[in-house]
Design a protein around this motif. Structure first.
Motif, PDB file in Angstrom:
ATOM      1  N   ALA A  75      37.704  16.126  16.505  1.00 25.10           N
ATOM      2  CA  ALA A  75      36.822  16.395  17.642  1.00 25.10           C
ATOM      3  C   ALA A  75      36.123  15.124  18.107  1.00 25.10           C
ATOM      4  N   LEU A  76      35.686  14.293  17.167  1.00 25.26           N
ATOM      5  CA  LEU A  76      35.042  13.029  17.534  1.00 25.26           C
ATOM      6  C   LEU A  76      36.048  12.069  18.163  1.00 25.26           C
ATOM      7  N   ARG A  77      37.282  12.106  17.697  1.00 21.52           N
ATOM      8  CA  ARG A  77      38.327  11.299  18.320  1.00 21.52           C
ATOM      9  C   ARG A  77      38.549  11.759  19.764  1.00 21.52           C
ATOM     10  N   GLY A  78      38.506  13.073  19.979  1.00 18.80           N
ATOM     11  CA  GLY A  78      38.639  13.592  21.334  1.00 18.80           C
ATOM     12  C   GLY A  78      37.489  13.162  22.229  1.00 18.80           C
ATOM     13  N   ALA A  79      36.292  13.105  21.665  1.00 18.63           N
ATOM     14  CA  ALA A  79      35.143  12.641  22.441  1.00 18.63           C
ATOM     15  C   ALA A  79      35.318  11.176  22.838  1.00 18.63           C
ATOM     16  N   ALA A  80      35.824  10.372  21.907  1.00 16.58           N
ATOM     17  CA  ALA A  80      36.064   8.967  22.228  1.00 16.58           C
ATOM     18  C   ALA A  80      37.171   8.821  23.273  1.00 16.58           C
ATOM     19  N   MET A  81      38.204   9.630  23.151  1.00 14.66           N
ATOM     20  CA  MET A  81      39.350   9.586  24.066  1.00 14.66           C
ATOM     21  C   MET A  81      38.949   9.950  25.487  1.00 14.66           C
ATOM     22  N   THR A  82      37.956  10.829  25.636  1.00 14.35           N
ATOM     23  CA  THR A  82      37.563  11.330  26.955  1.00 14.35           C
ATOM     24  C   THR A  82      36.223  10.795  27.438  1.00 14.35           C
ATOM     25  N   GLY A  83      35.682   9.809  26.746  1.00 10.45           N
ATOM     26  CA  GLY A  83      34.381   9.294  27.139  1.00 10.45           C
ATOM     27  C   GLY A  83      33.274  10.317  27.018  1.00 10.45           C
ATOM     28  N   GLY A  84      33.417  11.231  26.064  1.00 13.15           N
ATOM     29  CA  GLY A  84      32.393  12.248  25.824  1.00 13.15           C
ATOM     30  C   GLY A  84      32.542  13.512  26.656  1.00 13.15           C
ATOM     31  N   LEU A  85      33.586  13.617  27.479  1.00  8.68           N
ATOM     32  CA  LEU A  85      33.767  14.833  28.286  1.00  8.68           C
ATOM     33  C   LEU A  85      34.122  16.038  27.424  1.00  8.68           C
ATOM     34  N   VAL A  86      34.819  15.796  26.319  1.00  5.65           N
ATOM     35  CA  VAL A  86      35.133  16.857  25.367  1.00  5.65           C
ATOM     36  C   VAL A  86      34.414  16.503  24.077  1.00  5.65           C
ATOM     37  N   THR A  87      33.430  17.287  23.732  1.00  2.42           N
ATOM     38  CA  THR A  87      32.547  16.965  22.620  1.00  2.42           C
ATOM     39  C   THR A  87      32.235  18.219  21.818  1.00  2.42           C
ATOM     40  N   PRO A  88      32.015  18.086  20.512  1.00  5.24           N
ATOM     41  CA  PRO A  88      31.630  19.254  19.712  1.00  5.24           C
ATOM     42  C   PRO A  88      30.165  19.649  19.877  1.00  5.24           C
ATOM     43  N   LEU A  89      29.423  18.946  20.751  1.00  3.78           N
ATOM     44  CA  LEU A  89      27.981  19.180  20.856  1.00  3.78           C
ATOM     45  C   LEU A  89      27.614  20.045  22.065  1.00  3.78           C
ATOM     46  N   VAL A  90      28.413  21.077  22.344  1.00  5.14           N
ATOM     47  CA  VAL A  90      28.110  21.954  23.483  1.00  5.14           C
ATOM     48  C   VAL A  90      27.764  23.373  23.044  1.00  5.14           C
ATOM     49  N   LEU A  91      27.501  23.580  21.758  1.00  8.10           N
ATOM     50  CA  LEU A  91      27.230  24.940  21.282  1.00  8.10           C
ATOM     51  C   LEU A  91      26.004  25.539  21.954  1.00  8.10           C
ATOM     52  N   GLU A  92      24.934  24.778  22.059  1.00  8.90           N
ATOM     53  CA  GLU A  92      23.728  25.299  22.706  1.00  8.90           C
ATOM     54  C   GLU A  92      24.017  25.695  24.149  1.00  8.90           C
TER      55      GLU A  92
END
Length: 306
Positions: A75-92
């Motif tokens: 998931a963190l690799r995906g955040a790096a790949m997308t410049g933070g557009l896909v991130t595990p920090l959207v639960l709230e």
């Protein structure tokens, strides 16, 4: 060719193994328990899951299982790949939008409460780290994670690899599809892309010999929150469901987890910026459907078309 279908990880699972029945049946039966074990680790809807325990912990460093560490690192690799557009920090943000329970409960009529306050932009994903040597995760106390689509893509990839030694396999986890290799006759697997506009015929048929296909869209997981239409694709820049002109995005990639990440990022960006983002990554192939019904695709999709 033997198939099995069941429900796990909040998704319908389809597994196809191109092997003799005597080999395929035991291999497929074992995967049901494997998916159950992954759900017990990765589900945000189970209060006893390992992910829920991580989210409720007030410790900065927490020992985690190899599975949770691997999926969070992805998931963190995906955040790096997308410049933070896909991130595990959207639960709230998902909970504010009403996605606070398994979607089957929402679809069955257990509707989310209306008039939730707007969420704020997601926290910076770089505040989380995974230490694979220590088997631990660092994140600020109170910061909760959702592994969502990344977990589905990871599970499809991993399951396909687990049974590939029995024969060529296709694993579909809620639309995230992994293919371990060509079928025994050497042919690619035909994969139909559902038309998000409601058409009975597939939007396209893709011939996939290996790798993965994933679709991200607003046509299935959506609901009303009071008078507002909501969906589950959160733009972390706003903390709200993405305001996008795309209805769905399908991506082909070497791994389905990467396809899932890329499809979501493209949908959040919208048709113009999303298509440019895909063009800059020629190892990805994309099929985009706009709200107005216009279908777009990258040139790299052509080799996969039936």
């Amino acid at each position: 060719m033997v198939t099995d279908t069941f429900h796990a990880m909040g998704s319908q699972i389809l597994i196809v193994l191109d092997a003799p029945v005597g080999i395929a049946r035991p291999a497929l039966a074992g995967l049901r328990q494997v998916f159950a074990s992954w759900e017990a680790i990765l589900s945000r809807f189970r209060p006893d899951s390992e992910l829920s325990c991580l989210n409720s912990s007030q410790r900065e460093w927490l020992a985690v299982s190899p599975t949770l560490a691997e999926v969070l690192a992805l998931a963190l690799r995906g955040a790096a790949m997308t410049g933070g557009l896909v991130t595990p920090l959207v639960l709230e943000a998902l909970e504010h939008a009403g996605y606070d329970r398994d979607f089957t409960a929402i679809a069955a009529g257990a509707l989310p409460a209306a008039a939730a306050p707007p969420a704020h932009p997601a926290a910076d994903w770089r505040c989380i780290s995974v230490d694979p040597l220590r088997g631990s995760v660092h994140r600020p106390p109170g910061l909760r994670l959702d592994l969502g689509g990344v977990a589905k893509g990871w599970a499809a990839d991993r399951a396909a690899r687990l049974i590939a030694h029995h024969g060529p396999a296709l694993v579909d986890v809620g639309g995230d599809i992994a293919v371990s290799g060509p079928r025994r006759d050497g042919a690619a697997w035909p994969i139909g892309v559902q038309d998000p506009r409601g058409g009975a015929d597939p939007l396209a048929v893709l011939l996939i010999a290996s790798g993965g296909v994933a679709t991200s869209g607003r046509d299935y997981r959506h609901w009303r929150q009071g008078d507002v239409e909501r969906h589950h694709i959160i733009d972390p820049r706003t903390g709200a469901p993405a305001a996008t002109d795309l209805l769905s995005v399908t991506v082909v990639a070497p791994r389905v987890a990467d396809a899932e990440i890329a499809a979501k990022a493209t949908l959040i960006l919208g048709s113009a910026d999303g298509l440019s983002w895909l063009h800059a990554r020629p190892w990805l192939a994309g099929l985009l459907v706009r709200d107005d019904g216009v279908v777009l695709h990258t040139p790299t999709l052509e080799p996969y078309r039936a």
